[in-house]
Motif scaffolding. Sequence first.
Motif, PDB file in Angstrom:
ATOM      1  N   ASP A 152       0.823  -1.212   0.000  1.00 23.36           N
ATOM      2  CA  ASP A 152       0.000   0.000   0.000  1.00 23.36           C
ATOM      3  C   ASP A 152       0.858   1.263   0.000  1.00 23.36           C
ATOM      4  N   ARG A 153       2.114   1.127  -0.420  1.00 25.50           N
ATOM      5  CA  ARG A 153       2.978   2.300  -0.625  1.00 25.50           C
ATOM      6  C   ARG A 153       3.117   2.457  -2.136  1.00 25.50           C
ATOM      7  N   GLN A 154       2.916   3.670  -2.609  1.00 25.62           N
ATOM      8  CA  GLN A 154       2.781   3.920  -4.040  1.00 25.62           C
ATOM      9  C   GLN A 154       3.928   3.344  -4.857  1.00 25.62           C
ATOM     10  N   PHE A 155       5.164   3.697  -4.509  1.00 24.54           N
ATOM     11  CA  PHE A 155       6.277   3.288  -5.367  1.00 24.54           C
ATOM     12  C   PHE A 155       6.755   1.879  -5.063  1.00 24.54           C
ATOM     13  N   ALA A 156       6.494   1.413  -3.855  1.00 19.86           N
ATOM     14  CA  ALA A 156       6.741  -0.008  -3.590  1.00 19.86           C
ATOM     15  C   ALA A 156       5.789  -0.837  -4.449  1.00 19.86           C
ATOM     16  N   ALA A 174       4.478   0.175  -7.331  1.00 22.50           N
ATOM     17  CA  ALA A 174       4.926   0.313  -8.723  1.00 22.50           C
ATOM     18  C   ALA A 174       6.115  -0.606  -8.991  1.00 22.50           C
ATOM     19  N   ALA A 175       7.045  -0.643  -8.049  1.00 26.78           N
ATOM     20  CA  ALA A 175       8.224  -1.505  -8.222  1.00 26.78           C
ATOM     21  C   ALA A 175       7.801  -2.969  -8.263  1.00 26.78           C
ATOM     22  N   TYR A 235      -1.635   7.442 -10.299  1.00 27.73           N
ATOM     23  CA  TYR A 235      -0.910   8.685 -10.078  1.00 27.73           C
ATOM     24  C   TYR A 235       0.428   8.595 -10.799  1.00 27.73           C
ATOM     25  N   ALA A 236       1.491   9.000 -10.154  1.00 29.06           N
ATOM     26  CA  ALA A 236       2.778   9.088 -10.844  1.00 29.06           C
ATOM     27  C   ALA A 236       3.272   7.738 -11.356  1.00 29.06           C
ATOM     28  N   ILE A 251       5.367   4.522 -15.136  1.00 36.16           N
ATOM     29  CA  ILE A 251       6.314   3.441 -14.815  1.00 36.16           C
ATOM     30  C   ILE A 251       5.714   2.107 -15.253  1.00 36.16           C
TER      31      ILE A 251
END
Lengths: 316, 319, 300
Positions: free
Chosen positions: A137-141, A143-144, A165-166, A170
């Motif tokens: 539930d962390r955005q870039f975690a 995405a990764a 979002y951002a 990616i």
Amino acid sequence: MGQNYLDNGWISILITLFMVTVVLFNILRAHGVKDLFIRRIAGLNAIDEAVGRATEMGRPVLMVPGLTDTAVNAKTMQAINIFAHVSRIAARFANPILVCCYNASTFTVAQEIIRDVYQEEGLIDRYDVDSVRFISDRQFAFAAGVAGLILREQAAATFFMGEFYAESLILAETANSVGAIQVASSTELTQTPFFIAACDYVLIGDEFYAASAFLTRQPVLVGSLIGQDWCKLAIAWLIVMGVVSNSIQLKGGSSNKVTQAWKEGKVDQLKKPRPFNMGDTTMSRWLNPDPAKDIKIERPKLSPDEMPPKGSGGDN
Amino acid sequence: MAITDPAANKSLGEKLQSVPKPVLYLVLFMLAAIPLFFPVKLPNKPIDASVEMFTNVMALPEGSTVLVESDWTNSTRGESMGEMEALLRILMRKKVKFVVYTIADPQAPQVSRDTIRKIADEEAKAGRYRYKPFEDYLVLGYYPNGEGTASAINNKFVSIVSGKKDWPENSAPRDVSLSPVLKGIKSVADFKYLIVVTASSTTNTVLERITKVPMMFMVTGVMVPETTTYYASGQIKGFCGGVKGVYDLETLMENGLNVEGPNKIVSEKSTEVIPGFPGMQNTGKGMAYYPSLHFALFLLILAVVTGNVGMFLAKRKGA
Amino acid sequence: MELLAQLAPKTFWNAQNGSGELFIKIILGLLVSTGIVVALFKTPNQLRRWVITAVTFFSGLFYVLFWIYPTPINRQPDEAPRNVLEGFSFWLSDAQPVVADLTNIIAAFLIGLGIYSLLRVHLGRIGKQQRDWQFSVVLIAGMVIMVIFGYVDWYMRLDPANAKMAGSGYVGWTFWQFGRDLLFNGLLQNMDAGMFSIVAFYILSAAYRAFRARSVEATILLVTALIVMLSLMGLIEYFWAQGVDGMHLSNNFKLDNVARWLRANVQTPAIRGIDFGVGIGLLSMGVRLWLNLEKTGGSN
């Protein structure tokens, strides 16, 4: 009591209730009518093609129902409804799927719905419990994690629908790098251009909400879509009315003219009805109610032992 | 049979259309990184929204209180931290108290505390008043349910501060209702502004639910188009967007507004003269990253033009 | 009506913080809710749909009423309602923060569900030594280490003797503070920033690939994008303005004026139009979900 309505903006509530009534009316109306027309939406027509391509290549279909910090909301439900349709086709083709969830509540709902889809198709043995996953539930975690899944599993078709979002670019570029066919839709308008640049098919704006009606042709959904179109017409009329009304009220008037008249001592001109500023027009006052700060309402007072105690809360 | 290299048979147009990604990324990395080591001041004309935000914040009287919603983390520190720093510099120099809360991310309160402390130390080092936690500002922390919290702020502000604790300097946590920052604050309407520093959709959450206090936004560059719609309709009183917005504020803080001089910035909406803060530390991330933005945009334009030239050449060859 | 208005004077629904009465009521609440869950499991399938419909309807009804029902104007903390109608609006206002807290609590429990899913997938992968199981070890270890350092550091900071830890200069910091700082500021924050910076590279490759003048619409898109990008570059804007300054009609073609015109007259109305459509779609979806008109599952 009537004065309380000043604080709520009664006209916006009225407009909303009108729109809800229109939607519900059309839902009722649609039950008796067959074959209501919905225009072609390219991204949705491509779903069969995308899943078929994934089956031929023997690679999975990856779906992401968006990122939302709240519990399951309408956008996520809509995305999961579309993915249920995609999963139905994938189940028939025995194609593996991956649904990557950002939110634990989304994960719960998605798992139930996808399992129900396999059950309805009579293919429950093809259902893999781990195909629906909670990533982070962390955005870039998140995405990764999803980017890593796309690269490792070599997804052949990806569906990105919901709130993005951002991380949208990616995910889209990573899927593009493995040659996946992509269908995307973001409810955040800021991300739509990124999807348009990177994805094959994009549902823009409320095509996302029309998707379930387009795919399933359920009377409730089609009727609701027609109701939405009526509401858009009503809003267009409201805009036209606003333009006409503002143009009439602001015609030949501005605060500069008042100041000029005052400076020149033209008292007669000042006695005429004061020209409007933008904030004084009827439409502006209706749609932007100014809560009355100085209205005093006489109410009885609470006795000391009726006064509410201070609540308790946690540390931050 | 000799194996021919497919790349050797490519025409110029095809080569221009297929520049390898690693080459593009390496060039971008160099062009974005080099200006960081050689900072240079570039000319800038602030946009109307930044000018209006600057005017409104500079007009805040000393001792007033502002509510700040800080919904950013270090992932967007390039833009959001610069915006927060510019805002804090103005608030601290105008001696305006502020209350910070978050509805977007649990990391955000700690990130905003670190930024506030950094600017407070910077002001103290320059010989000015040092902002103290609990006395001059409060950080209320993270509220998980953004929509409910925004409704509660508009409806009954005291309910969201009730029972919350914050750390005074070198002291154990204390109930925030005892803080001088919240003296006289009974509802959200008692704040002069609500300023939202965010990189996510919390702007929509706030716009939908908070109506009793004027608002201003500080958003990332990508959010500028959608924020412009709310500024154009008057729902917000100004906004600052992306690295350009940060540099706008820094330029205004350095040169003032409508102030006579070689770098005069003129406002089309108002003739009021606002001096700014000449001689003080006004520049930060805006000035540091604006040249990098220039080079990155330049490379983007160059890449797009190269791709299109390649496409036309390839079409001509094929025709 | 004091239900949900926990800030009201003492009623059946609340008790003094830390008192024995509160713990008894919590235990009773847990027993009652367990009983409700068991009863739901035993409910016939046909009835379950009605239970879900009713719960969804009444949960949504609160916020619908909260939005529609007039709010009390200029209400002071020591005022009582004048009549039943105003009393209902007072109750809605008082209950809203409590309902918001209930939602927070449910969201917190859902995090536990997410952690369960993560552990099940990754522990299973480690146990069966499936492909890339080593990454699963890293994930679980990272999760556990972050939790331990986070909790120990938070607990230590509650002690008044450690108050100086919150200030700058690492005063009083121990192994736990440095560890948490390394994990949070040194690793997590920087990895977040690193991932976000990847977007810049991807924008470049996506723009290079996608921005081609293949049609009239694509050409218009390309030209306007170039103008807006140039307008963000202060240096270009400055030199462009030098070139057109002083000539009346040409002033309209200053870069910032052109970009401003594009934003105000093309971009903003388009975004507004799409926003209207999206908003109506969301409203319609919300109504369907609230009234349980939506048949989820995508069946034809």
